[in-house]
Design a protein around this motif. Structure first.
Motif, mmCIF file in Angstrom:
data_model
loop_
_atom_site.group_PDB
_atom_site.id
_atom_site.type_symbol
_atom_site.label_atom_id
_atom_site.label_comp_id
_atom_site.label_asym_id
_atom_site.label_seq_id
_atom_site.Cartn_x
_atom_site.Cartn_y
_atom_site.Cartn_z
ATOM 1 N N CYS A 162 -13.466 28.984 -2.071
ATOM 2 C CA CYS A 162 -13.665 30.429 -2.225
ATOM 3 C C CYS A 162 -13.350 31.150 -0.909
ATOM 4 N N PRO A 163 -12.423 32.125 -0.930
ATOM 5 C CA PRO A 163 -11.999 32.781 0.304
ATOM 6 C C PRO A 163 -12.774 34.067 0.612
ATOM 7 N N SER A 164 -13.741 34.401 -0.225
ATOM 8 C CA SER A 164 -14.374 35.719 -0.150
ATOM 9 C C SER A 164 -15.028 35.994 1.206
ATOM 10 N N GLY A 165 -14.916 37.231 1.621
ATOM 11 C CA GLY A 165 -15.501 37.670 2.893
ATOM 12 C C GLY A 165 -17.018 37.655 2.885
ATOM 13 N N THR A 166 -17.629 37.515 1.725
ATOM 14 C CA THR A 166 -19.096 37.414 1.705
ATOM 15 C C THR A 166 -19.540 35.953 1.692
ATOM 16 N N VAL A 167 -18.622 35.044 1.413
ATOM 17 C CA VAL A 167 -18.963 33.614 1.287
ATOM 18 C C VAL A 167 -18.589 32.843 2.560
ATOM 19 N N VAL A 168 -17.360 33.069 3.034
ATOM 20 C CA VAL A 168 -16.834 32.290 4.166
ATOM 21 C C VAL A 168 -17.685 32.424 5.445
ATOM 22 N N PRO A 169 -18.146 33.628 5.820
ATOM 23 C CA PRO A 169 -18.959 33.721 7.041
ATOM 24 C C PRO A 169 -20.256 32.921 6.957
ATOM 25 N N LYS A 170 -20.705 32.625 5.718
ATOM 26 C CA LYS A 170 -21.919 31.795 5.568
ATOM 27 C C LYS A 170 -21.574 30.321 5.591
#
Ligand SMILES: Cc1cc2nc3c(=O)[nH]c(=O)nc-3n(C[C@H](O)[C@H](O)[C@H](O)COP(=O)(O)O)c2cc1C
Length: 313
Positions: free
Chosen positions: A94-102
Motif C-alpha cells: 500500500c503506497p498511501s501517504g497515511t499508511v507508509v509513514p506508519k
C-alpha cells in the motif's frame, strides 16, 4: 494459469466478490481488501462482514491484513483460523501517504531489518499459511534484491508482486525485469500483478515469463469484468459451454451489487458513492467516458442514479 482477483479497498468487497463469482467466475482466488488491525477491537463491523464465512460461501478467499505488529498479526491469524481460514495475506504494497509513514504497507520495505524480524515472529507462531503481496521497494528497484532475499528465507504460501516501487504509485510503467528476479529464484509460488488490462497484455506477459503460474487482475477486471473469461478462453482453459451474453451478465452483476449495497447500507448517499466508484472503472470501456463520468458525479440520490442508468446507453 491461476487467475486471482486483486484486493481493491472499497471495491472488491464481499458484495462485489459474490456477485462477480455468480455471473462471471473464472477467478481462482480472491483476497479481501486490507483489514487494518486494531489493538482494542480486532476488526470493525465492516471488516468482520468481509471475513464472515457466510459472506464468502463457495469462494476461495484469503483475508488480507495491514499491520507491522507481529502481535496483532498473530491475534488476527488465530481469529481467522477460528473462522475457518487456512491462509492469511500480508499487505506490503500500500503506497498511501497515511499508511507508509506508519511503516505499514509499502512502508515496511524501507526497513529490511525490521521486516525480517517481523516475519520471523509471524512465521514462528502462525496458525495459518502466510502469503505476501508486495511492491519491489520504496523508491527504486535496486532495493528489490535485498527484499527478495528476505522473503526467500521464509516458507511463504505465495508471493504476489505488484511490479512497481512505492514511488511509482499506480501509474508509472511496471518493472518487468525486476519482477523476473522473483520468478528466477523463488522457492514458493509467485503471482504477477500490475497493468493487465487486456488479453494482449496477458499474452505478452506469459510469453515473456513462461514459468509463471498465477496472475492477479485488479483495475483491468473492474474496467472489463469479462477479462478473466477472455483470458481463459484465449488460453483454451474455459469450459466452452454456452455463455450468456456479456451485456446480460454485466447487467446482472450491476443489479446484484446495487441491491447488495442497498441492503447493507443506510441512506442513498452511501449506496450512490459505492455505485459511482464501480462505474468510475467500468466507464473506461464506454465511448464519451469523460462526459458520462461528469454526469455520474453530479447525481445526488438513487432516483437520479436510476434515471442515469436508463439514459447511459
Ligand atoms: C482503489 C484501489 C484500492 C486498492 N486497495 C488495495 C488493498 O486493499 N490491498 C492491496 O493489497 N492492494 C490494493 N490496491 C492495489 C491493487 O490490489 C493492485 O495491486 C494494483 O491496482 C495494481 O494492479 P492492477 O494494475 O491489476 O490494478 C488497491 C488499488 C486501488 C487502485
Amino acid at each position: 494459469m491461476r487467475l486471482e482477483m486483486a484486493p481493491l479497498e472499497g471495491l472488491t468487497t464481499y458484495i462485489f466478490r459474490n456477485a462477480y463469482a455468480k455471473y462471471f467466475g473464472q477467478i481462482d482466488k480472491y483476497y479481501t481488501p486490507f483489514l487494518s488491525l486494531h489493538k482494542e477491537k480486532e476488526f470493525n463491523h465492516k471488516e468482520r462482514q468481509e471475513v464472515l464465512p457466510e459472506n464468502n460461501e463457495g469462494l476461495f478467499v484469503v483475508p488480507q491484513v495491514l499491520t507491522n505488529s507481529s502481535e496483532d498479526f498473530l491475534r488476527a491469524a488465530h481469529t481467522l483460523k477460528e473462522l475457518g481460514y487456512e491462509e492469511v495475506n500480508i499487505n506490503m504494497g500500500c503506497p498511501s501517504g497515511t499508511v507508509v509513514p506508519k511503516k505499514k504497507g509499502a512502508g515496511m520495505l524501507e526497513e529490511p531489518v525490521q521486516l525480517e524480524h517481523f516475519l520471523e515472529e509471524c512465521f514462528e507462531k502462525t496458525p495459518l499459511k502466510i502469503s505476501i503481496k508486495t511492491r519491489l521497494g520504496m523508491e527504486e528497484e535496486a532495493e528489490w534484491e535485498r527484499i527478495l532475499a528476505i522473503y526467500q528465507k521464509f516458507p511463504l504460501e505465495e508471493l504476489i508482486v505488484h511490479a512497481r516501487v512505492r514511488e511509482d504509485y499506480y501509474k508509472k510503467p511496471v518493472r518487468l525485469e525486476a519482477f523476473g528476479k522473483a520468478l528466477e529464484k523463488s522457492p514458493y509460488q509467485v503471482c504477477y500483478n500490475g497493468d493487465i488490462f487486456s488479453v494482449d497484455d496477458y499474452k505478452r506477459l506469459t510469453e515473456r515469463f513462461t514459468k509463471l503460474e498465477a496472475v492477479m487482475l485488479g483495475r483491468g477486471l473492474l474496467r472489463n469484468p469479462g477479462l478473466a473469461d477472455a483470458i481463459k478462453k484465449a488460453s483454451g482453459e474455459d469450459e466452452l459451454n454456452e455463455q450468456e451474453e456479456y451485456s446480460e451478465k454485466l447487467q446482472a452483476l450491476h443489479d446484484e451489487i446495487y441491491a447488495g449495497y442497498q441492503k447493507i447500507m443506510s441512506g442513498d448517499r452511501n449506496v450512490l458513492f459505492k455505485m459511482k466508484e464501480f462505474w468510475s472503472y467500468l466507464l473506461y470501456s464506454y465511448p464519451d467516458m469523460e462526459k458520462r463520468l461528469k454526469s455520474l458525479h453530479k447525481l445526488k440520490n438513487c432516483a437520479e442514479y436510476e434515471s442515469w442508468l436508463r439514459v447511459k446507453g
